[in-house]
Motif scaffolding. Structure first.
Motif, short mmCIF file in Angstrom:
data_model
loop_
_atom_site.label_atom_id
_atom_site.label_comp_id
_atom_site.label_asym_id
_atom_site.label_seq_id
_atom_site.Cartn_x
_atom_site.Cartn_y
_atom_site.Cartn_z
N GLY A 136 1.11 -1.24 -0.02
CA GLY A 136 -0.17 -0.23 -0.27
C GLY A 136 0.63 1.30 -0.11
O GLY A 136 0.89 2.45 -0.53
N ARG A 144 -4.34 1.69 -5.68
CA ARG A 144 -3.65 1.41 -4.72
C ARG A 144 -4.10 -0.55 -3.79
O ARG A 144 -3.88 -1.13 -3.32
N THR A 145 -5.69 0.38 -4.14
CA THR A 145 -6.59 -1.11 -4.17
C THR A 145 -6.11 -2.35 -5.09
O THR A 145 -6.33 -3.44 -4.40
N GLY A 311 -10.76 -6.72 -7.49
CA GLY A 311 -10.19 -5.43 -7.73
C GLY A 311 -10.11 -4.02 -8.51
O GLY A 311 -10.25 -3.35 -7.70
N ILE A 314 -14.38 -3.16 -6.97
CA ILE A 314 -14.11 -1.96 -6.35
C ILE A 314 -13.74 -1.01 -6.41
O ILE A 314 -13.84 0.15 -6.32
N GLU A 315 -12.67 -0.10 -8.01
CA GLU A 315 -12.05 0.60 -8.23
C GLU A 315 -13.51 1.43 -8.27
O GLU A 315 -13.33 2.84 -8.52
N PHE A 319 -15.79 -0.22 -2.17
CA PHE A 319 -15.50 -1.14 -1.48
C PHE A 319 -17.85 -2.13 -1.50
O PHE A 319 -17.31 -3.43 -0.60
N GLY A 364 -10.24 -8.43 -0.05
CA GLY A 364 -11.08 -6.89 0.22
C GLY A 364 -11.11 -6.30 1.15
O GLY A 364 -10.74 -5.53 1.36
N ALA A 367 -7.92 -5.28 1.89
CA ALA A 367 -7.74 -3.98 1.56
C ALA A 367 -8.20 -2.65 2.19
O ALA A 367 -7.90 -1.74 1.91
N TYR A 368 -9.28 -3.17 2.66
CA TYR A 368 -9.78 -1.84 3.23
C TYR A 368 -9.30 -1.66 4.46
O TYR A 368 -9.05 -0.78 5.40
N ARG A 371 -7.07 1.15 3.95
CA ARG A 371 -7.11 2.08 3.25
C ARG A 371 -8.02 3.10 5.12
O ARG A 371 -7.92 4.49 4.72
N THR A 442 -10.16 7.34 6.98
CA THR A 442 -9.32 6.57 5.89
C THR A 442 -8.39 7.39 5.80
O THR A 442 -8.38 8.20 6.06
#
Length: 466
Positions: A136, A144-145, A311, A314-315, A319, A364, A367-368, A371, A442
């Motif tokens: 990250g 990033r995600t 991914g 989500i982008e 999310f 996911g 990544a959350y 963030r 975040t």
């Protein structure tokens, strides 16, 4: 006048460099080997049980000990990284689980396996929060995600390769060969990490005495950059010192942290129940050992390919929407596995979708978490989320063994294991509500309110100049 360089802006405004790609690939190799070793026991369980003359469910304590070690590793290594840096704890974790995997080949009893797999688990758990954080921190915010999820996808790739290797080699060479491979490869990787894996750019910047190292890393990201000798490097987010764990519950993070822990707990309960017992359960409904292992591989492939798709989604959609639909799909697919029996046309797609939802959904979640937490507590935040999740994984594996020993029917086993997916879906709804109310901080926020007035003024002046 001293020039201020905002590191977040520096990384975000430049294309992804070969140096950054190398960092992400090294992290991916680490977690890929982690996935290979973590899943190895599940793939060899039928052969191992036969070799050691074990009753069904007797390996439950071994799975539990391994996951307990992973939990300890996540909690301790994640927190230590925020003090000591991420690189060397990644190297230490790889060394521990490599040596532990080699030691597993010498195990002759359940008690041997319990001890060895506990120590191995400490190394396995220690690398995950730090590879997520490093990926990250070296990724531009706009990607990033997706990059974190692609990096972590190699957990599923490593697990799938472990299944493929197990299916080919166990019959000829015995179950020990899987752990031999899983031990040698990490030990080969260790010196490569020592030479090529950099320390966290953000942590170095927060330590004002390491400007030379920051400048060197920024030059590797963009060799054309001309950085003033007296440049001051800044991270425009809150920072802190001292005991970091309580800070997971301050600055509007109390409820998000607790919800995140519930989601990790529930989802990892399912991941490790399915990882550990899916080959054994499908073998029990009439499939031969190789077909049962192939079903486990389908689960891992679903997670790997699903991670790419999730991914991207989500982008585009965020999310909340994507993970909610993912967890509902996970619930339906796991229930379907239980009623499919030995019908491969139903079983294989259901297992694949479950892999997409359960494994992809957990990636996911990772990544959350990256963030939500700022740099100075990111290792602690991710490590504790993963550690709490390991409690769920221990419970999932242990309950699986107990239900098998109690002769639960296959349909009931999978129906029970589907319930945590609904719980995760409800948690996502709760986090979405917090986001709509502005109560979900975040790491992408500048969070200037956490800075002192002189710091805010200095940063504003430098941003005007740059």
């Amino acid at each position: 006048m001293t020039q201020g360089i905002n590191l977040t802006r520096y990384v975000d405004e430049r294309p992804l460099s070969g140096f950054q790609i190398r960092v992400i690939c090294l992290c991916a190799l680490v977690v890929g080997l982690d996935g290979f070793d973590a899943q190895a026991l599940g793939f060899v369980a039928p052969a191992l049980s036969k070799d050691l003359h074990l009753a069904p469910g007797a390996l439950g304590p071994v799975f539990g000990a391994s996951l307990f070690g992973v939990m300890i590793g996540s909690l301790v290594f994640g927190a230590l990284a925020d003090y000591l840096g991420r690189k060397w704890l990644v190297v230490a974790g790889v060394l521990v689980f490599g040596l532990g995997s080699l030691a597993t080949t010498q195990a002759a009893s359940v008690s041997d396996l319990v001890i060895i797999r506990f120590v191995t688990g400490i190394g396995l758990g220690g690398v995950l929060p730090n590879t997520i954080a490093l990926t990250g921190e070296y990724s531009p915010q706009r990607r990033r995600t997706l990059l974190i999820m692609l990096m972590f996808m190699t957990v599923s790739l490593g697990s799938a390769l472990g299944g493929a290797v197990a299916a080919k080699l166990i019959t000829a060479y015995g179950w020990q060969v899987i752990f031999l491979i899983g031990g040698v490869l990490p030990l080969i990787l260790c010196p490569i990490l020592i030479v090529w894996l950099p320390e966290s750019l953000s942590l170095l910047a927060l330590d004002g005495s390491k400007s030379d190292r920051v400048r060197a890393l920024l030059t590797r990201i963009d060799p054309s950059a001309r950085l003033p000798a007296d440049a001051r490097f800044t991270i425009v987010e809150e920072s802190g010192k001292g005991f970091l764990l309580p800070q997971l519950f301050t600055k509007r993070r109390l409820l998000p942290t607790l919800l995140l822990w519930v989601m990790f707990f529930m989802n990892m309960m399912d991941i490790y129940f399915l990882n550990s017992w899916l080959p054994t359960l499908t073998h029990g409904v009439g499939l031969d050992v190789q077909a049962a292992i192939a079903i486990g591989v389908a689960f891992q492939l679903g997670g790997m390919l699903g991670t790419i798709g999730l991914g991207v989604l989500i982008e585009r959609f965020g999310f909340d929407r994507v993970l909610f639909v993912t967890y509902v799909a996970g619930f339906l697919s796991i229930v379907t596995i239980g009623i499919a029996g030995a019908s491969l046309p139903i079983l294989v797609p259901a297992v694949f979708i479950a892999g997409v939802a359960v494994i992809g959904g957990q990636i996911g979640c990772n990544a959350y978490a990256a963030r939500i937490y700022p740099t100075y507590i990111r290792g602690t935040g991710i490590g504790w989320a993963l550690g709490i999740g390991r409690l769920g994984s221990i419970l999932g594996v242990t309950l699986g063994g107990l239900m098998l020993a109690a002769h639960w029917d296959i349909a009931s086993l999978f129906q029970a294991s589907a319930v945590p997916q609904l719980c995760s879906a409800l948690v996502i709804v709760g986090l979405a509500v917090l986001g709509m109310r502005g109560s979900l901080p975040t790491s992408d926020d500048t969070q200037r309110e956490a800075l002192s007035a002189p710091e805010r003024g200095w940063i504003q002046e430098q941003e005007k100049l740059t």
